[in-house]
Design an enzyme around this catalytic site. Sequence first.
Site, mmCIF file in Angstrom:
data_model
loop_
_atom_site.group_PDB
_atom_site.id
_atom_site.type_symbol
_atom_site.label_atom_id
_atom_site.label_comp_id
_atom_site.label_asym_id
_atom_site.label_seq_id
_atom_site.Cartn_x
_atom_site.Cartn_y
_atom_site.Cartn_z
ATOM 1 N N TYR A 157 0.879 -1.157 0.033
ATOM 2 C CA TYR A 157 0.053 -0.020 0.089
ATOM 3 C C TYR A 157 0.825 1.230 -0.031
ATOM 4 C CZ TYR A 157 -4.840 -0.918 0.135
ATOM 5 O OH TYR A 157 -6.375 -1.642 -0.250
ATOM 6 N N LYS A 178 5.320 -13.966 6.161
ATOM 7 C CA LYS A 178 6.334 -14.719 5.171
ATOM 8 C C LYS A 178 7.728 -14.524 5.543
ATOM 9 C CE LYS A 178 6.804 -17.633 1.667
ATOM 10 N NZ LYS A 178 6.343 -19.005 1.973
ATOM 11 N N ASP A 191 1.529 -19.049 3.879
ATOM 12 C CA ASP A 191 1.018 -20.092 2.969
ATOM 13 C C ASP A 191 0.430 -21.133 3.781
ATOM 14 O OD1 ASP A 191 3.898 -20.148 3.662
ATOM 15 O OD2 ASP A 191 4.137 -21.567 2.191
ATOM 16 N N ASP A 245 -4.853 -8.913 3.018
ATOM 17 C CA ASP A 245 -5.742 -8.603 2.141
ATOM 18 C C ASP A 245 -6.144 -10.013 1.259
ATOM 19 O OD1 ASP A 245 -7.360 -7.305 0.114
ATOM 20 O OD2 ASP A 245 -5.921 -6.613 -0.889
#
Length: 379
Positions: free
Chosen positions: A132, A200, A246, A270
Amino acid sequence: MRKTVYWIEGDGVGPEIWRAARPVIDAALRLESGPTLDWAELPAGEKALAETGSHLPESVLRTLSQADVAVKGPLGTPVGSGMRSLNVTLRQALDLYACIRPVRHFSGIESPVRHPERVDIVVFRENTEDVYAGIEYAAGSPEARRLLAFLREQLGATSLRGDEAAGVKPMSEYASVRLIRRALRYALDRGLGSLTLVHKGNIMKYTEGAFRRWGYELAAREFAGQTCTESDPEPGKLVVKDRIADAMFQEILLRPERHRVLAASNLNGDYLSDALAAQVGGLGLAPGVNMSDSLAFFEATHGTAPDIAGKDRANPGSLMLCGAMLLEHLGVPKAAGRIRAALEKSIAAKSVTADLATQVPGAKTVGCAAFGDIVGANL
């Protein structure tokens, strides 16, 4: 008691869903003797462009900067010129750093997963940094070439060819911590049992990995007497844990009941909030709020749907549920509960909008306005 609520109609299906949702919100308040809402419209999007020559007039930003509550329909993104995104511009200009999306299943909705009723998760998504921030340059542009040259020549990045598109992913301790702090307080105040930090960090160790580390450090520093870790659980304390992004996608499919509140960086949040919504009925039943330290800005989370705009086919459910969140925020939880219960009762009666009809066996399709009337009657 009266309360001013600023509202933006939105583009595309925005006018239709407002006409269906707002009477439901007002009626729920009347039934619980809540405050009277004074709705004050602000122009933005195509409506503002026609009236003022600007998609987002400065006067609107000034008003919202002094407001404490606002609601909006979906806003389109100008094509070809102007700001990249009205939604992103609003969030950055007003420092709406926390995007909060509660996702739960409504009985009667047929889901692609076996146990959608196990989904009852609130996603806290950082709303100002990561993708963003909007720092990116087109492939072959002078800016991209300069950035890539700097990375190669000054920082030793050896895997670059020099002709790539390039972007920067900024993540600060300040922005991460204030988002995670709000998520922790939310989970503690409601006795929700756990907070999961999604990241992540196994690959992006200094951005995503730092988000994880800052979260644990915050919990130990400011909430030591109220929290514990998954590896060292303590009865009666909120469990703070983390999952790689994930792996988190697998968990929301297989074991969603193990997670009640998620705190995530922008892109991860998101993805996850939309994936969760797909398990319980889609974005038509997904409300959200973007919050600063002073303003709560509720918004329908779906897009403008220009292909069905003006055709009385839109689902006003997301905006109705935003109204429920608004009423909770204003201290009228029983009125909020009325809206959710009425929506669930309406779905169970199998007269629903087109998007829900494909997920409700034996349903009859009704228009946006008619569905609003049905929910209102079930309050």
